[in-house]
Design a protein around this motif. Structure first.
Motif, short mmCIF file in Angstrom:
data_model
loop_
_atom_site.label_atom_id
_atom_site.label_comp_id
_atom_site.label_asym_id
_atom_site.label_seq_id
_atom_site.Cartn_x
_atom_site.Cartn_y
_atom_site.Cartn_z
N SER A 126 1.00 -1.14 -0.12
CA SER A 126 0.09 -0.12 0.15
C SER A 126 0.68 1.33 -0.10
O SER A 126 1.87 1.34 0.72
N ARG A 186 -8.80 -4.58 7.20
CA ARG A 186 -9.03 -3.44 6.75
C ARG A 186 -10.31 -2.61 6.97
O ARG A 186 -10.37 -1.22 7.17
N GLN A 238 -4.58 6.67 2.55
CA GLN A 238 -3.21 5.81 2.65
C GLN A 238 -2.07 6.56 3.41
O GLN A 238 -0.86 6.21 3.26
N PRO A 267 -3.66 -5.19 0.29
CA PRO A 267 -4.91 -5.39 -0.39
C PRO A 267 -5.66 -6.51 0.29
O PRO A 267 -7.21 -6.44 0.34
#
Length: 309
Positions: free
Chosen positions: A71, A191, A201, A220
């Motif tokens: 990420s 998440r 982010q 992810p």
């Protein structure tokens, strides 16, 4: 008469070892990589690769793959224990430096590097714990391993981390790892725990009155896509002592230590499973990084204790 290629014996298959092996292979030097531990997957916490590291990995053709599996970190945002924003650093990294900073699972990085090393004709051996190096004049350097086997090469690179066995050869009476008095807790949560918050982010890091907490997207993977860590004084309690406790007891310790800290820190602690506890070690500055045909790199040469991470 064709001269045989030079051969490097690289001790340690973490991060620096496989990367060095691949670059040496590119330069026409045969590389053999020896790792003390068995081959394993899914080991380790989260980390961030800075743009300079991403440039190195881009040279190996790995940058895009790591970005896909990690990420991008757009900034480091700092908060007080009560949630007041203190500042922000490391913004626009890709624009400024040509590569972004990337958060990812250490296991993903290690597994990617090992797979790429194998594909690059690097010989990789596991369960090879170094016990001695013999370097005599114009003879090949010999590495001796705990299982009774040996390996010969033209030089040795020690990439075997804070507890480096190669460092003991380079500096027999040199510095050894010492405990900084800090202890680290960490792991991953789904998440969904932070996706509903306006974090995006960014990596959010909180300075409390007596400790530190950080978190950010790292993958992810919906089930383990957020990395988190808590750094705090050890108060004389070792990581091994904490690890002897149940996960419930460790979680309760974190609840107590971070009681009253801003959201989503309490939510992260409640969602955390498989909490990892580690001592925070450092090694004093070394007088040299090499001896004859043996060289230290990475944490074996210049380990630095993180002040908060």
């Amino acid at each position: 008469m064709t001269r045989r290629p030079r051969k490097a014996l690289i001790i340690g298959a973490g991060i620096a070892g496989p990367v060095t092996a691949m670059f040496l292979t590119r330069a026409g030097i045969e590389a053999e990589l020896y790792e003390a531990w068995p081959y394993s997957t899914g080991i380790g916490g989260g980390l961030q690769i800075a743009p300079n590291g991403m440039h190195v990995l881009a040279e190996l053709g790995l940058a895009d793959e790591l970005i896909r599996n990690g990420s991008i970190a757009e900034s480091f945002d700092f908060y007080s224990q009560g949630g007041k924003k203190l500042g922000s650093l490391n913004q626009n990294m890709q624009q400024r430096f040509g590569q972004p900073a990337v958060n990812m699972c250490r296991a993903t990085l290690n597994e990617t590097l090992i797979d790429k090393a194998w594909a690059s004709n690097v010989s990789v051996f596991f369960e090879k714990r170094l016990v001695k190096i013999e370097d005599r004049g114009d003879q090949p350097v010999i590495a001796y391993f705990a299982d009774g086997t040996t390996a010969e090469g033209d030089f040795v690179i020690g990439a075997d981390g804070v507890h480096s066995a190669v460092r003991r050869h380079v500096i027999p009476d040199g510095p050894t790892p010492f405990d900084t008095g800090l202890i680290g807790f960490g792991g991953f949560v789904p998440r969904a725990v932070i996706e509903h918050l306006p974090i995006g982010q960014r990596v959010e890091t909180t300075f409390g009155q007596s400790g530190f907490f950080g978190y950010g997207m790292c993958s992810p993977d919906p089930q383990a896509g957020v990395m988190w860590w808590s750094t705090q004084p050890s108060h004389g309690m070792t990581a091994a002592a904490y690890r002897s406790h149940s996960q419930h007891a460790i979680r309760q310790h974190l609840r107590d230590f971070h009681a009253g800290w801003h959201a989503p820190i309490p939510e992260i602690i409640e969602a955390a499973e498989n909490i990892v506890v580690t001592d925070t070690l450092d090694v004093a500055t070394l007088p040299t990084w090499s001896r004859k045909r043996t060289l230290l790199i990475g944490d074996a040469a210049h380990a630095t204790s993180p002040h908060a991470g």
